[in-house]
Motif scaffolding. Structure first.
Motif, mmCIF file in Angstrom:
data_model
loop_
_atom_site.group_PDB
_atom_site.id
_atom_site.type_symbol
_atom_site.label_atom_id
_atom_site.label_comp_id
_atom_site.label_asym_id
_atom_site.label_seq_id
_atom_site.Cartn_x
_atom_site.Cartn_y
_atom_site.Cartn_z
ATOM 1 N N HIS A 12 -45.946 7.127 2.759
ATOM 2 C CA HIS A 12 -45.650 8.556 2.570
ATOM 3 C C HIS A 12 -46.296 9.070 1.284
ATOM 4 O O HIS A 12 -46.943 10.128 1.276
ATOM 5 C CB HIS A 12 -44.131 8.790 2.534
ATOM 6 N N THR A 15 -50.107 9.254 1.611
ATOM 7 C CA THR A 15 -50.554 10.352 2.479
ATOM 8 C C THR A 15 -50.464 11.678 1.730
ATOM 9 O O THR A 15 -51.391 12.495 1.762
ATOM 10 C CB THR A 15 -49.696 10.428 3.781
ATOM 11 N N LEU A 44 -48.904 9.725 12.292
ATOM 12 C CA LEU A 44 -49.249 10.907 11.481
ATOM 13 C C LEU A 44 -48.193 11.993 11.633
ATOM 14 O O LEU A 44 -47.739 12.572 10.639
ATOM 15 C CB LEU A 44 -50.626 11.451 11.913
ATOM 16 N N ILE A 47 -45.099 10.980 9.721
ATOM 17 C CA ILE A 47 -45.261 11.055 8.258
ATOM 18 C C ILE A 47 -45.185 12.515 7.799
ATOM 19 O O ILE A 47 -44.492 12.846 6.839
ATOM 20 C CB ILE A 47 -46.621 10.426 7.830
ATOM 21 N N ASN A 147 -58.083 6.813 11.438
ATOM 22 C CA ASN A 147 -57.812 5.917 10.306
ATOM 23 C C ASN A 147 -59.133 5.420 9.713
ATOM 24 O O ASN A 147 -60.222 5.814 10.173
ATOM 25 C CB ASN A 147 -56.915 4.753 10.754
ATOM 26 N N PRO A 187 -55.560 13.148 7.565
ATOM 27 C CA PRO A 187 -54.773 12.630 6.435
ATOM 28 C C PRO A 187 -54.686 11.100 6.359
ATOM 29 O O PRO A 187 -54.376 10.564 5.301
ATOM 30 C CB PRO A 187 -53.380 13.224 6.670
ATOM 31 N N LEU A 188 -54.955 10.389 7.463
ATOM 32 C CA LEU A 188 -54.816 8.919 7.455
ATOM 33 C C LEU A 188 -56.146 8.208 7.220
ATOM 34 O O LEU A 188 -56.226 6.998 7.399
ATOM 35 C CB LEU A 188 -54.229 8.440 8.793
#
Ligand code: SF4
Length: 298
Positions: A12, A15, A44, A47, A147, A187-188
């Motif tokens: 968390h 990210t 995602l 999260i 990813n 974001p990942l």
């Protein structure tokens, strides 16, 4: 090296750090997460919800069976995820066959695009639908669960053939290429695939374990295997490969000219950007599919 709760906390925090560092989006903005039923996209969504972002989901029903009932099963995992979150999440569902008249495999068969493998029809359709839903529902950002392994494999493939257009556009956040379109964010992109699998397990997220049946033999999978071998010999090489590319591109203005020269037009049929001076590839393809379906019915 972390226990379950600390690992979740670490994911968390990381990210959140990536979202801020790369200016992906803020808590005031509305985020549309493309969910496929796989571990990355569901992780995602999980999260972003845990971090308090305004995140809704988009599921695209591709109509792929492949002996696995692939699309229906994927949808079931998405619905299961929503159920575990109390059932009150917003999910936009687009069934390709229902809306456009044919499933992705049928559309691929009816056109000359990928009779054996529907991936080009699929990619083109998914991009169009994601842009359309984000635009129609006023989302600021479209987030996908790519990813580090995905990003490194795509970068590797694009570098092998010096695909300037794609190299110019690959990154963790891309501004809208056209008025009315949403920004795109990943974001990942700094997490390894195995970290996302671990996250899903620790958080109790059930996900579609099988790959799409059409992914078998895909070049990206071969590149991933090669990069995994390199990673064993030089741990951290995938992350270096991606981060140094982004740094070099920014520091030396690499591909800036390519980006500037890319001339985009507006498709007169759907209003989305296209490099074609006229109807975009998506609309042309579906016109062909429906014309062929009409011929068959006669
Ligand atoms: Fe679509 Fe499956 Fe090809 Fe991926 S592997 S692009 S989901 S058909």
């Amino acid at each position: 090296a972390l226990c379950g709760p600390h690992f979740v906390e670490w994911v968390h925090k990381q990210t959140e750090r990536f979202i801020e560092k790369y200016a992906m989006f803020t808590r005031d903005e509305r985020v549309l997460v493309a969910v496929s039923g796989g571990k990355d996209s569901l992780a995602l969504w999980d999260i972003l919800l845990a971090l308090g972002y305004r995140a809704d989901g988009l599921y695209i029903g591709l109509g792929i069976d492949g002996g696995l009932n692939y699309s229906d099963e994927s949808h079931r995992y998405v619905m299961d995820f929503i159920g575990k979150h109390g059932g009150n999440l917003t999910l936009h569902t687009v069934d390709v066959a229902e809306i456009y008249g044919a499933s992705i495999p049928e559309a691929a068969r009816l056109t000359r695009r990928g009779r054996d493998k529907p991936c080009s029809v699929c990619g083109l359709s998914k991009r169009h639908i994601m842009n359309r839903v984000a635009r129609d529902h006023g989302y600021d950002v479209l987030a996908t669960g790519h990813n580090l392994d995905d990003e490194a494999a795509v970068l590797f493939g694009n570098t092998l053939v010096w695909s300037m257009d794609y190299l110019a556009r690959q990154g963790p956040v891309m501004p809208p290429s056209h008025p009315g379109l949403a920004r795109k964010a990943k974001p990942l992109f700094r997490f390894y695939e195995r970290e996302m699998a671990a996250y899903a397990v620790v958080r109790g997220i059930d996900y579609m374990y099988d790959e799409c049946p059409h992914a078998i033999g895909a070049t990206t999978i071969r590149y991933k295997e090669l990069l995994n071998q390199l990673e064993v010999a030089s741990p951290g090489i995938k992350l270096q490969f991606v981060l140094r590319f982004l740094k070099a591109r920014q520091a030396h203005g690499l591909f800036a000219q390519v980006r500037e020269q890319l001339e985009l037009h507006t498709c007169p049929t759907c209003g989305q950007p296209t490099t074609n001076d006229g109807v975009c590839s998506f609309c042309r393809m579906w016109e062909r599919v429906n014309a062929r379906r009409g011929e068959r019915m006669l």
